[in-house]
Design a protein around this motif. Structure first.
Motif, PDB file in Angstrom:
ATOM      1  N   HIS A  11     -32.417  66.875  32.250  1.00  0.00           N
ATOM      2  CA  HIS A  11     -31.445  65.969  31.844  1.00  0.00           C
ATOM      3  C   HIS A  11     -30.221  65.930  32.659  1.00  0.00           C
ATOM      4  O   HIS A  11     -29.597  67.221  32.815  1.00  0.00           O
ATOM      5  CB  HIS A  11     -30.968  66.599  30.714  1.00  0.00           C
ATOM      6  N   LEU A  49     -31.821  74.611  18.815  1.00  0.00           N
ATOM      7  CA  LEU A  49     -31.712  73.509  19.778  1.00  0.00           C
ATOM      8  C   LEU A  49     -30.604  72.713  19.272  1.00  0.00           C
ATOM      9  O   LEU A  49     -29.806  72.336  20.036  1.00  0.00           O
ATOM     10  CB  LEU A  49     -32.857  72.255  19.532  1.00  0.00           C
ATOM     11  N   PHE A  52     -27.122  74.121  20.495  1.00  0.00           N
ATOM     12  CA  PHE A  52     -26.902  73.706  22.035  1.00  0.00           C
ATOM     13  C   PHE A  52     -26.707  72.187  22.013  1.00  0.00           C
ATOM     14  O   PHE A  52     -25.539  71.829  22.811  1.00  0.00           O
ATOM     15  CB  PHE A  52     -28.381  73.900  22.735  1.00  0.00           C
ATOM     16  N   LEU A  53     -27.175  71.571  21.463  1.00  0.00           N
ATOM     17  CA  LEU A  53     -26.904  69.916  21.390  1.00  0.00           C
ATOM     18  C   LEU A  53     -25.398  69.832  21.099  1.00  0.00           C
ATOM     19  O   LEU A  53     -24.873  68.734  21.610  1.00  0.00           O
ATOM     20  CB  LEU A  53     -27.941  69.007  20.704  1.00  0.00           C
ATOM     21  N   PHE A  56     -23.553  70.536  24.400  1.00  0.00           N
ATOM     22  CA  PHE A  56     -23.918  69.603  25.150  1.00  0.00           C
ATOM     23  C   PHE A  56     -23.595  68.185  24.990  1.00  0.00           C
ATOM     24  O   PHE A  56     -22.840  67.546  25.904  1.00  0.00           O
ATOM     25  CB  PHE A  56     -25.657  69.560  25.143  1.00  0.00           C
ATOM     26  N   ASP A 161     -35.326  62.295  22.998  1.00  0.00           N
ATOM     27  CA  ASP A 161     -34.845  63.573  22.832  1.00  0.00           C
ATOM     28  C   ASP A 161     -33.889  63.946  21.827  1.00  0.00           C
ATOM     29  O   ASP A 161     -34.063  62.869  20.917  1.00  0.00           O
ATOM     30  CB  ASP A 161     -34.392  63.963  24.235  1.00  0.00           C
ATOM     31  N   SER A 162     -33.293  64.964  21.834  1.00  0.00           N
ATOM     32  CA  SER A 162     -32.188  65.397  20.738  1.00  0.00           C
ATOM     33  C   SER A 162     -32.992  66.068  19.621  1.00  0.00           C
ATOM     34  O   SER A 162     -34.135  66.415  19.939  1.00  0.00           O
ATOM     35  CB  SER A 162     -31.257  63.973  20.435  1.00  0.00           C
ATOM     36  N   HIS A 189     -39.871  64.084  24.185  1.00  0.00           N
ATOM     37  CA  HIS A 189     -40.066  65.544  23.781  1.00  0.00           C
ATOM     38  C   HIS A 189     -40.974  65.656  22.436  1.00  0.00           C
ATOM     39  O   HIS A 189     -40.680  64.826  21.472  1.00  0.00           O
ATOM     40  CB  HIS A 189     -38.591  66.048  23.367  1.00  0.00           C
ATOM     41  N   GLU A 192     -41.447  71.176  20.702  1.00  0.00           N
ATOM     42  CA  GLU A 192     -40.272  71.995  21.393  1.00  0.00           C
ATOM     43  C   GLU A 192     -39.798  73.019  19.907  1.00  0.00           C
ATOM     44  O   GLU A 192     -40.080  74.207  19.834  1.00  0.00           O
ATOM     45  CB  GLU A 192     -39.252  71.343  21.849  1.00  0.00           C
ATOM     46  N   HIS A 213     -41.941  69.614  26.989  1.00  0.00           N
ATOM     47  CA  HIS A 213     -42.260  70.875  25.952  1.00  0.00           C
ATOM     48  C   HIS A 213     -43.811  70.960  25.772  1.00  0.00           C
ATOM     49  O   HIS A 213     -44.425  71.559  26.295  1.00  0.00           O
ATOM     50  CB  HIS A 213     -41.114  71.037  24.835  1.00  0.00           C
ATOM     51  N   SER A 240     -35.334  77.408  28.908  1.00  0.00           N
ATOM     52  CA  SER A 240     -34.750  76.555  28.004  1.00  0.00           C
ATOM     53  C   SER A 240     -35.102  77.385  26.721  1.00  0.00           C
ATOM     54  O   SER A 240     -34.438  77.455  25.492  1.00  0.00           O
ATOM     55  CB  SER A 240     -35.066  75.157  28.152  1.00  0.00           C
ATOM     56  N   LEU A 244     -32.867  78.581  23.483  1.00  0.00           N
ATOM     57  CA  LEU A 244     -32.978  77.765  22.403  1.00  0.00           C
ATOM     58  C   LEU A 244     -33.749  78.559  21.422  1.00  0.00           C
ATOM     59  O   LEU A 244     -34.094  77.813  20.210  1.00  0.00           O
ATOM     60  CB  LEU A 244     -33.381  76.446  22.475  1.00  0.00           C
ATOM     61  N   ASP A 270     -35.018  71.579  32.465  1.00  0.00           N
ATOM     62  CA  ASP A 270     -34.501  70.973  31.307  1.00  0.00           C
ATOM     63  C   ASP A 270     -32.762  70.862  31.415  1.00  0.00           C
ATOM     64  O   ASP A 270     -32.417  69.691  31.606  1.00  0.00           O
ATOM     65  CB  ASP A 270     -34.690  71.977  29.870  1.00  0.00           C
ATOM     66  N   ASP A 271     -32.006  71.925  31.293  1.00  0.00           N
ATOM     67  CA  ASP A 271     -30.556  71.770  31.102  1.00  0.00           C
ATOM     68  C   ASP A 271     -30.234  72.958  31.927  1.00  0.00           C
ATOM     69  O   ASP A 271     -29.469  73.955  31.060  1.00  0.00           O
ATOM     70  CB  ASP A 271     -30.145  71.891  29.612  1.00  0.00           C
TER      71      ASP A 271
HETATM   72  N1  ADE Z   1     -31.569  66.960  25.122  1.00  0.00           N
HETATM   73  C1  ADE Z   1     -31.143  67.797  26.381  1.00  0.00           C
HETATM   74  N2  ADE Z   1     -31.955  68.962  26.402  1.00  0.00           N
HETATM   75  C2  ADE Z   1     -32.896  68.812  25.267  1.00  0.00           C
HETATM   76  C3  ADE Z   1     -34.053  69.454  24.792  1.00  0.00           C
HETATM   77  N3  ADE Z   1     -34.274  70.608  25.227  1.00  0.00           N
HETATM   78  N4  ADE Z   1     -34.507  69.117  23.475  1.00  0.00           N
HETATM   79  C4  ADE Z   1     -34.127  68.081  22.980  1.00  0.00           C
HETATM   80  N5  ADE Z   1     -33.291  67.300  23.574  1.00  0.00           N
HETATM   81  C5  ADE Z   1     -32.464  67.591  24.524  1.00  0.00           C
END
Ligand code: ADE
Ligand code: ZN
Length: 319
Positions: A11, A49, A52-53, A56, A161-162, A189, A192, A213, A240, A244, A270-271
């Motif tokens: 991302h 998750l 983190f979001l 983020f 995502d999200s 996604h 996860e 994932h 990740s 998470l 991922d991030d």
């Molecule tokens: N957006 C950024 N990273 C994410 C993740 N690991 N899962 C879902 N949405 C995301």
């Protein structure tokens, strides 16, 4: 780790390093709730998750101009180049930026300029994938996607995502059908934090070409059999998953098991600015933990290239 790899689960907004966040906040006059590096870094402790979001999405408020998007794209590509990445399929979240009043054409122009620079300077090829938020109504995704298609914006695919739990893929069936009808690649996604059933839905209803994932597929043996038979690419992000809390520690990560089952897994970051490392760090973590042989590493690298949206001759150049 210098095997040629494709980074398929990254991302862009997740590459925003804390120092860059504070510098851009100053430059763009954005007030963040955590004004110092220390205070900001203290937020990087996630329980799931969603936790983190929340951070983020708050941090990406510092991105305002096309130049900001270009800068972070180029910075990421330099880092990717250093870790052996030859091809990138980059995610970004249009809704996050539209919500803040940015103009989609500018966001995409900035990212594209960065991607072009990465190609010119380091030979990194690319695709760009717009990810829609599953916590937002499908109508929002559909409206933006229609604009992207009708105005012929330069994207290659869409993703999902999200927040995952409570937002099954079935909600986005029409969005994905429209994307496919318009020649876009589709990924999502799934699995996860959410159940194996969401992976089944993503394949059957959204007709995705890859699962991002997918680690919870292991809870459904029939699904595992199917994923193996279909050689469905799974873009796994070990650091990740630890940060998470999808798994407790890297030792508990199912990567080894997934490889042994014949699942088509590849490793991604991922991030990376949030989870303690880029692609090289993710590889190092699993190589060390699972004593992965050179052959295992080659399989992971090969899976990443084969799972990419490059055409056959371009894939062959990397294999
Ligand atoms: N957006 C950024 N990273 C994410 C993740 N690991 N899962 C879902 N949405 C995301
Ligand atoms: Zn992701």
């Amino acid at each position: 780790m210098k095997l040629p790899v494709a980074e398929l689960h990254i991302h862009l907004e997740g590459t925003l390093e804390p120092e860059t966040i504070l510098r851009l906040a100053g430059q763009n006059n954005i007030e963040l709730p955590w004004p110092s590096l220390e205070e900001l870094r203290a937020q990087y402790n996630f329980s799931n998750l969603q936790s983190f979001l929340d951070l983020f999405y708050a941090n990406m408020a510092v991105l305002r101009t096309a130049a900001d998007f270009q800068e972070i794209t180029t910075a990421y590509l330099l880092r990717a180049h250093e870790s052996g990445v030859r091809h990138v399929e980059l995610f970004f979240d249009p809704q996050a930026h539209l919500e803040r009043g940015l103009i989609l054409a500018e966001v995409i122009a900035g990212i594209r300029a960065g991607l072009d620079e990465g190609l010119a300077r380091w030979g990194i090829t690319h695709r760009l994938i717009a990810c829609f938020w599953r916590h937002a109504p499908a109508e929002s995704a559909m409206e933006i996607l229609r604009t992207l298609v009708q105005e012929k914006h330069a994207i290659d695919g869409i993703g999902l995502d999200s927040s995952e739990l409570g937002y099954p893929p079935i909600l986005f069936q029409e969005v994905f059908a429209y994307a496919r009808e318009n020649g876009l690649h589709v990924v999502a996604h799934a699995g996860e934090e959410g159940p194996a059933e969401y992976i089944v839905q993503a394949i059957d209803l959204l007709k995705v070409e890859r699962i991002d994932h997918g680690i919870r597929c292991l809870e459904d043996p029939a699904l595992v059999q199917r994923l193996v038979a279909e050689q469905m690419p799974l873009t796994v992000c070990p650091l990740s998953n630890v940060r998470l809390r999808a798994v407790d520690t890297i030792a508990d990560h199912p990567l080894r098991q997934m490889l042994d089952l014949g699942l088509k897994v590849s490793i991604h970051s991922d991030d990376p600015a949030y989870f303690g490392g880029y692609l090289d760090a993710n590889f190092a973590a699993v190589i060390g933990q699972f004593d992965l042989s050179r052959e295992d590493q080659a399989v992971l690298a090969r899976n990443s290239v084969e799972g990419s949206f490059l055409d056959a001759p371009a894939k062959a150049m990397l294999l």
